[in-house]
Design an enzyme around this catalytic site. Structure first.
Site, PDB file in Angstrom:
ATOM      1  N   ASP A  11      -3.361  11.003-103.363  1.00 23.91           N
ATOM      2  CA  ASP A  11      -2.028  10.403-103.311  1.00 23.91           C
ATOM      3  C   ASP A  11      -1.119  11.213-104.214  1.00 23.91           C
ATOM      4  OD1 ASP A  11      -3.103   8.528-101.708  1.00 23.91           O
ATOM      5  OD2 ASP A  11      -2.820   6.819-103.051  1.00 23.91           O
ATOM      6  N   ASP A 130      -3.609   1.636 -90.152  1.00 22.81           N
ATOM      7  CA  ASP A 130      -4.133   0.653 -91.112  1.00 22.81           C
ATOM      8  C   ASP A 130      -4.424  -0.615 -90.331  1.00 22.81           C
ATOM      9  OD1 ASP A 130      -3.718   2.458 -93.184  1.00 22.81           O
ATOM     10  OD2 ASP A 130      -1.707   1.710 -93.618  1.00 22.81           O
TER      11      ASP A 130
END
Lengths: 252, 208
Positions: A11, A130
């Site tokens: 990230d 997701d």
């Protein structure tokens, strides 16, 4: 036969790695390029950068990260996060990334998958999904905006549509398993792998090498992704790969 | 020691040139005839579709330059689509003439129980283990991304294959002309060693 891939995910915010990175042997553990180069040396098969920058400056910094990474590592890498236009894709691919990940933008504008795939080739377009189990439906629902927003869209149907529109690969994150370290979501992963004929990267829930073994064998995934367990050295990539090889999994 | 990477207006050539620099050589991305012909070795990269790439090559007259390189005896390496372009013809979106430096065709994968594109890490199997390009290298994995593959007319042009439900041409070579279907610059350590061996051919050095 293709080797099963092990993929660390970084990230990145405003050009810096966030979310628990704990490396003592790096000059600058917050530098995504250094960390990517380390994972390359350790035997990672691919790297995924997720840009979570909120600002325009942060996005521009990401282009620089991509350019520097392309010069440093000798494995493919994907960049996702906040990409919503073909122009954005072009800039990142031009800077040296191999693939582009799109998530919320693809749900809001599915034509983006077609456009990107036609322009750059299906192999460049990774659709990230997701998914969370919806007990009322008895199947999984797609969430967007970093998992915050339910969409009312069925995950299996969406992934089939993404394949038809030209996605080259699916990055499938189980929101139910994510963060648990109890193992990948085998039911979700195998259901998706049976539904489509493009490679599936399973994500969410990895805690042990056994979990990777399960997701490759029972889950039929092509690749397994994890973040914190690699960053915190709870599992080292060389050890993980040796253990999988010993169990007969095709591993680079 | 300079290696020319032929720039004909498609693809990202940065990764290839950086990989060459990491091995201690100068990588020049160029579409200039003199620069290409003056280099110690030449790399023809390529991504995208066969016909489209051939159009780009012809537009700049780069097809003639690449043929000059092949005829000069200078080492020439085609990578991915760049390797496919070295052959006689390709059948991607219709039949297109290639550079015809190596005899053979670029064909679609037959339908079967495998995913197209052939994308990911596959293991090399050497057909000519003593060839200078692969001598003493291990049978490891390299990174492929392609939907069409090469069927050379002559089996003795095959240096390495991999197995993807069928044998897939991975490395070819005839005289000073070589090709790699995978991306050596994206293939970790083994890819780096393969590039190193090519660079050694360019400079006449012996490896190992």
């Amino acid at each position: 036969m293709l080797a099963k891939r092990i993929i660390p995910c970084l990230d990145v915010k405003e050009g810096r790695v966030v979310k628990g990175v704990n490396f003592v042997n790096l000059r600058d553990a917050g530098d995504p390029v250094e960390l990517a180069a380390l994972y390359d040396r350790e035997g990672a098969d691919e790297i995924i950068f997720l840009d979570i920058s909120a600002s325009i400056e942060g996005r521009e910094t990401m282009i620089d990260v991509v350019r520097r990474t392309a010069g440093e590592i000798s494995i493919p890498f994907t960049v996702g996060g906040g990409i919503s236009k073909v122009e954005d894709m072009k800039n990142i691919l031009r800077a040296g990334a191999d693939k582009i990940g799109i998530n919320t933008a693809a749900v809001l504008n599915p034509q983006l998958i077609n456009d990107g795939s036609q322009r750059f080739g299906a192999q460049c377009i990774v659709v990230a999904v997701d998914a969370k189990f919806n007990p009322e439906w008895g199947e999984w629902e797609v969430y967007t905006h970093g998992g915050r927003k339910p969409t009312g869209i069925r995950a299996l149907a969406w992934i089939k549509e993404a394949e038809q529109r030209g996605a080259g690969e699916i990055l499938l994150t189980s929101m139910d398993a994510d963060g648990t370290k109890d193992g990948f979501d085998i039911d979700l992963t195998s259901a998706v792998c049976e539904a489509v004929n493009i490679p599936i990267i399973a994500s969410g829930g990895a805690g042990t090498s056994e979990h990777f073994y399960d997701v490759f064998t029972k889950g039929k995934a092509d690749a397994g992704l994890a973040a914190t367990i690699f960053h915190y050295k709870e599992i080292s990539i060389p050890e993980l790969k040796n253990q999988l090889k010993d169990k007969g999994v095709e591993i680079r | 020691m300079a290696i020319a990477i032929v720039d004909y207006g498609i693809g990202n050539l940065h990764s290839v040139s950086k990989a060459i620099e990491r091995l201690g050589y100068e990588g020049i991305v160029t579409g200039d005839r003199d620069e290409i012909l003056n280099a110690e070795g030449v790399i023809l990269p390529g991504v995208g579709a066969f016909g489209d790439a051939m159009n780009h090559i012809r537009e700049g007259g780069m097809d003639h330059v690449v043929l000059e390189v092949a005829n000069s005896g200078k080492p020439l390496l085609g990578i991915c689509l760049g390797m496919q372009l070295l052959f006689t013809e390709g059948e991607e979106h219709g039949i297109h003439q290639g550079l015809n430096i190596l005899p053979g065709k670029v064909v679609k994968f037959e339908d079967g129980d495998y995913k197209i594109p052939h994308m990911g890490w596959n293991r090399l199997e050497y057909k000519q283990p003593d060839h200078p390009l692969v001598r003493d290298l291990y049978n490891g994995h390299v990174y492929f991304v392609h939907s069409y593959h090469v069927k050379p007319d002559h089996a003795d042009d095959l240096i390495a294959v991999c197995d993807y439900g069928q044998p897939v041409t991975a490395i070819v070579g005839r005289d000073n002309v070589y090709g790699m279907q995978f991306h050596p610059e994206k293939s970790g350590e083994l890819g780096t060693l393969l590039l190193r061996n090519f660079l050694a051919l360019c400079t006449g050095e012996r490896t190992n």
